[in-house]
Motif scaffolding. Structure first.
Motif, PDB file in Angstrom:
ATOM      1  N   VAL A 189       0.836  -1.200   0.000  1.00 53.82           N
ATOM      2  CA  VAL A 189       0.000   0.000   0.000  1.00 53.82           C
ATOM      3  C   VAL A 189       0.872   1.251   0.000  1.00 53.82           C
ATOM      4  O   VAL A 189       0.575   2.235  -0.685  1.00 53.82           O
ATOM      5  CB  VAL A 189      -0.951  -0.006   1.218  1.00 53.82           C
ATOM      6  CG1 VAL A 189      -1.715   1.309   1.309  1.00 53.82           C
ATOM      7  CG2 VAL A 189      -1.927  -1.176   1.120  1.00 53.82           C
ATOM      8  N   GLU A 190       1.963   1.219   0.757  1.00 52.54           N
ATOM      9  CA  GLU A 190       2.842   2.385   0.823  1.00 52.54           C
ATOM     10  C   GLU A 190       3.546   2.617  -0.517  1.00 52.54           C
ATOM     11  O   GLU A 190       3.755   3.771  -0.926  1.00 52.54           O
ATOM     12  CB  GLU A 190       3.873   2.203   1.938  1.00 52.54           C
ATOM     13  CG  GLU A 190       4.698   3.430   2.242  1.00 52.54           C
ATOM     14  CD  GLU A 190       3.865   4.602   2.757  1.00 52.54           C
ATOM     15  OE1 GLU A 190       4.353   5.750   2.676  1.00 52.54           O
ATOM     16  OE2 GLU A 190       2.731   4.371   3.232  1.00 52.54           O
ATOM     17  N   ILE A 191       3.934   1.545  -1.206  1.00 54.28           N
ATOM     18  CA  ILE A 191       4.525   1.700  -2.543  1.00 54.28           C
ATOM     19  C   ILE A 191       3.525   2.367  -3.480  1.00 54.28           C
ATOM     20  O   ILE A 191       3.874   3.273  -4.259  1.00 54.28           O
ATOM     21  CB  ILE A 191       4.974   0.331  -3.095  1.00 54.28           C
ATOM     22  CG1 ILE A 191       6.152  -0.212  -2.287  1.00 54.28           C
ATOM     23  CG2 ILE A 191       5.371   0.443  -4.571  1.00 54.28           C
ATOM     24  CD1 ILE A 191       6.515  -1.644  -2.621  1.00 54.28           C
ATOM     25  N   SER A 220       1.741   6.858  -6.710  1.00 54.22           N
ATOM     26  CA  SER A 220       0.567   7.447  -7.370  1.00 54.22           C
ATOM     27  C   SER A 220       0.080   8.729  -6.707  1.00 54.22           C
ATOM     28  O   SER A 220      -0.590   9.539  -7.357  1.00 54.22           O
ATOM     29  CB  SER A 220      -0.582   6.438  -7.389  1.00 54.22           C
ATOM     30  OG  SER A 220      -1.020   6.137  -6.076  1.00 54.22           O
ATOM     31  N   GLU A 221       0.387   8.924  -5.426  1.00 58.06           N
ATOM     32  CA  GLU A 221      -0.129  10.105  -4.721  1.00 58.06           C
ATOM     33  C   GLU A 221       0.972  11.124  -4.396  1.00 58.06           C
ATOM     34  O   GLU A 221       0.781  12.323  -4.584  1.00 58.06           O
ATOM     35  CB  GLU A 221      -0.827   9.672  -3.425  1.00 58.06           C
ATOM     36  CG  GLU A 221      -2.044   8.770  -3.663  1.00 58.06           C
ATOM     37  CD  GLU A 221      -2.668   8.286  -2.359  1.00 58.06           C
ATOM     38  OE1 GLU A 221      -2.266   8.787  -1.288  1.00 58.06           O
ATOM     39  OE2 GLU A 221      -3.543   7.399  -2.413  1.00 58.06           O
ATOM     40  N   ILE A 222       2.111  10.635  -3.929  1.00 56.78           N
ATOM     41  CA  ILE A 222       3.191  11.544  -3.529  1.00 56.78           C
ATOM     42  C   ILE A 222       4.220  11.713  -4.652  1.00 56.78           C
ATOM     43  O   ILE A 222       4.949  12.695  -4.688  1.00 56.78           O
ATOM     44  CB  ILE A 222       3.863  11.024  -2.246  1.00 56.78           C
ATOM     45  CG1 ILE A 222       2.818  10.892  -1.131  1.00 56.78           C
ATOM     46  CG2 ILE A 222       4.991  11.926  -1.790  1.00 56.78           C
ATOM     47  CD1 ILE A 222       3.354  10.324   0.153  1.00 56.78           C
ATOM     48  N   PHE A 223       4.289  10.738  -5.568  1.00 53.18           N
ATOM     49  CA  PHE A 223       5.232  10.751  -6.691  1.00 53.18           C
ATOM     50  C   PHE A 223       6.684  10.758  -6.207  1.00 53.18           C
ATOM     51  O   PHE A 223       7.554  11.373  -6.821  1.00 53.18           O
ATOM     52  CB  PHE A 223       4.984  11.951  -7.614  1.00 53.18           C
ATOM     53  CG  PHE A 223       3.585  12.018  -8.145  1.00 53.18           C
ATOM     54  CD1 PHE A 223       3.144  11.108  -9.092  1.00 53.18           C
ATOM     55  CD2 PHE A 223       2.700  12.970  -7.672  1.00 53.18           C
ATOM     56  CE1 PHE A 223       1.850  11.152  -9.570  1.00 53.18           C
ATOM     57  CE2 PHE A 223       1.399  13.021  -8.144  1.00 53.18           C
ATOM     58  CZ  PHE A 223       0.970  12.109  -9.094  1.00 53.18           C
ATOM     59  N   ALA A 283       9.696   4.817  -3.087  1.00 52.54           N
ATOM     60  CA  ALA A 283       9.030   3.623  -3.613  1.00 52.54           C
ATOM     61  C   ALA A 283      10.047   2.582  -4.060  1.00 52.54           C
ATOM     62  O   ALA A 283       9.853   1.372  -3.868  1.00 52.54           O
ATOM     63  CB  ALA A 283       8.115   4.000  -4.777  1.00 52.54           C
ATOM     64  N   ALA A 284      11.146   3.019  -4.666  1.00 50.84           N
ATOM     65  CA  ALA A 284      12.179   2.089  -5.119  1.00 50.84           C
ATOM     66  C   ALA A 284      12.818   1.366  -3.944  1.00 50.84           C
ATOM     67  O   ALA A 284      13.059   0.155  -3.992  1.00 50.84           O
ATOM     68  CB  ALA A 284      13.241   2.844  -5.915  1.00 50.84           C
TER      69      ALA A 284
END
Length: 557
Positions: A237-239, A244-247, A252-253
């Motif tokens: 969910v955090e990825i 998608s929301e914070i960019f 994410a990587a």
């Protein structure tokens, strides 16, 4: 001279078989390299390769953040809690379905398996209708669990109950009961006989089931996204939130790398437990071990298992159907045909046709790729490279589907792989999840085919393709149909990757459900329930067909 030819022919056939195996692997290797490894590597590189410089120090910067540590901790402990709770609830069910014979036993097997083939979005929606705001518990007793971790844990038990029942129960049904009976005759109590004889034999199967449940809950996305809200967030969910929301692709990587390492470790341990299970036991015919319940204890256990199945598995689905019919005159279903006020460019009902078309295409791709991989992996004496690829085939089940979906967007947007605007992108992502199911379903059957039949056909001059068509295919036709059914069901419900790449004018059913739930209003909520019910029915029908085709095998799901 004739004797020399006779000795040389098998060696040539063996060499030809090895070369054919490597040739068969070419398509699966290329498929996974292009549509799995490349997109994942692209998004990781995009996050860590900034300004022409690799910033590996970013790993420690991200992992040192308190919010990231909180996500890692919650992901791990909820997976452990979900696994323990699932084992506690499902092991009695595994015993009942393995060792007790009663009317409706086969139907009950199908019922407990339905939740596993349901999309996670449907599972989340069903529990929202049961424990969420305005749900059944809220209406009856004013109890809401959608803002607590209990909703997530119960939904995980619902989803993974069948994993334990099928994996442990399949083996339990084929353990020789005479060993435990002998211990009882020597004076051991029922509990001691079970603890010293049966439990050690079941140990590898229990461990394998626990690891698979942990893997599915560790990478949980749809359930946590719907039931957890802003309070609870797993790695998956955090990825999704970071991309998608914070960019923030860098964060994410890093999270993708952490999840990838964790999944690799889990799958390595799982492969070890499977090898132990395959080599350590002597099994008997499952039909000979099931008996009618005897004594008050077994009847009470059967009643308790039936009650738990009714409450944990049947009730959420029943409430889902009831909520979809709440409005008079099937109003929620009729509203699916209109597009006024919706987030889609087309009526939501078109999501059904889109999902079916995508799932058929994904199933065809998964059968071709998975079938070739299974054929190449058939021999148990295959080399390390081939066995290593067998383990890699399982990675798409655990690696972030969100990462794969987002990787598709940023990696497959330039010639010769400019696929971002084409319809095939969605089936390709769905097929990645279907291939492991195809391989796991077909491989045991292919390995059961007598190798001497293949060698005889090769010695007589048959090409590898003709050997497959004349020897293997007639024996694995049923397994092929079962594999197709599983690939179709999981493709139909894939959400993590599809949510990124499905266009607004071509939404799939899970994407449509999630978007409708994300909008306020009773009509949107009712339409989400209606679409979830339709998706549930389609998956359940596919499962019932599978049950008629399936052949029981020890310890297999």
């Amino acid at each position: 001279m004739d004797l020399a030819r006779t000795e040389v022919a098998p060696r040539k056939a063996a060499k030809g078989s090895a070369a054919a195996r490597l040739g068969l692997l070419a398509v699966p290797v290329a498929f996974f390299a292009v549509f799995f490894a490349y997109p994942v590597a692209a998004i990781v590189a995009r996050g860590l390769h900034v300004g022409g410089v690799w910033r590996f120090g970013r790993l420690w910067d991200v992992l040192g953040r308190s919010d990231v540590r909180h996500v890692l901790w919650f992901t791990t402990w909820q997976a452990l809690a979900s696994t323990a709770l699932t084992l506690l609830v499902a092991l009695p069910g595994a015993y009942v379905l393995a060792r007790l014979d009663f009317p409706g036993r086969q139907a009950l097997r199908a019922v407990v398996t339905v939740p596993f083939v349901l999309p996670t979005v449907v599972v989340g929606t069903a529990f929202l209708a049961l424990v969420g705001r305005g749900g059944l518990l809220d209406e009856l007793w004013g109890v809401r669990l959608d803002t607590t971790v209990w909703a997530i844990l119960l939904a995980h038990v619902f989803f993974n109950y069948a994993v334990v029942v099928r994996t442990v129960g399949g083996l339990w049904a084929q353990l020789d009961p005479r060993q435990e009976e002998a211990a009882r005759m020597l004076g051991a109590s029922r509990l001691r006989a079970w603890r010293t004889v049966t439990l050690p034999a079941l140990g590898p199967a229990v461990a394998a089931a626990a690891l698979m449940v942990f893997l599915f809950t560790f990478t949980s996305f749809g359930v946590v996204q719907i039931l957890g809200g802003p309070t609870f967030s797993t790695l998956e969910v955090e990825i999704y939130r970071q991309t998608s929301e914070i960019f923030d692709l860098s964060t994410a990587a890093v999270l993708t790398i952490v999840q990838f390492a964790a999944v690799g470790a889990i799958l390595a341990v799982h492969a070890w437990t499977v090898r132990r299970r395959e080599t350590a036991l002597r099994l008997v015919d499952a039909a000979a071990t099931a008996r009618r319940p005897r004594g008050a204890g077994q009847w009470a256990l059967l009643a308790g298992v039936l009650a738990s199945i009714a409450v944990l598995l049947v009730l959420p689905l029943a409430v889902l159907v009831q909520r979809s019919l709440d409005a008079p005159g099937f109003a929620y279903y009729r509203a699916l045909t209109g597009d006024d006020g919706n987030v889609f460019l087309v009526p939501p009902i078109e999501a059904i046709g889109n999902s079916l078309q995508y799932a058929v295409a994904a199933t065809a791709i998964a059968l071709v790729v998975g079938g070739l991989a299974a054929a190449a992996l058939t021999r148990r004496d295959a080399g390390r490279l081939v066995r290593g690829f067998d383990a890699l085939l399982m990675l798409p089940l655990g690696v972030s589907a969100v990462t794969v979906g987002f990787g598709f967007l940023i990696a497959l947007d330039e010639p010769p792989l400019d696929l971002r605007a084409t319809w095939i992108l969605v089936p390709l992502a769905q097929a990645l999840v279907g291939v492991p199911f195809v391989v796991r379903t077909m491989l045991p059957v292919l390995r059961a085919v007598d190798q001497r039949l293949r060698e005889a056909a090769a010695v007589l001059g048959a090409s590898p393709w003709r050997v497959w068509r004349e020897v293997d295919l007639p024996m694995v036709r049923r397994a092929l149909l079962v594999a197709a059914g599983f690939a179709f069901a999981v493709s139909l419900g894939e959400f993590g990757a599809t949510v990124f790449i499905a266009r607004p004018d071509n939404p799939t059913l899970p994407v449509a459900v999630a978007r409708l739930l994300g909008r306020a209003g009773e009509l949107n909520y009712g339409q989400a329930m209606a679409l979830s019910t339709i998706l549930m029915v389609v998956c359940a029908v596919a499962l019932l067909v599978l049950e008629r085709l399936r052949t029981d095998r020890a310890g297999e799901f």
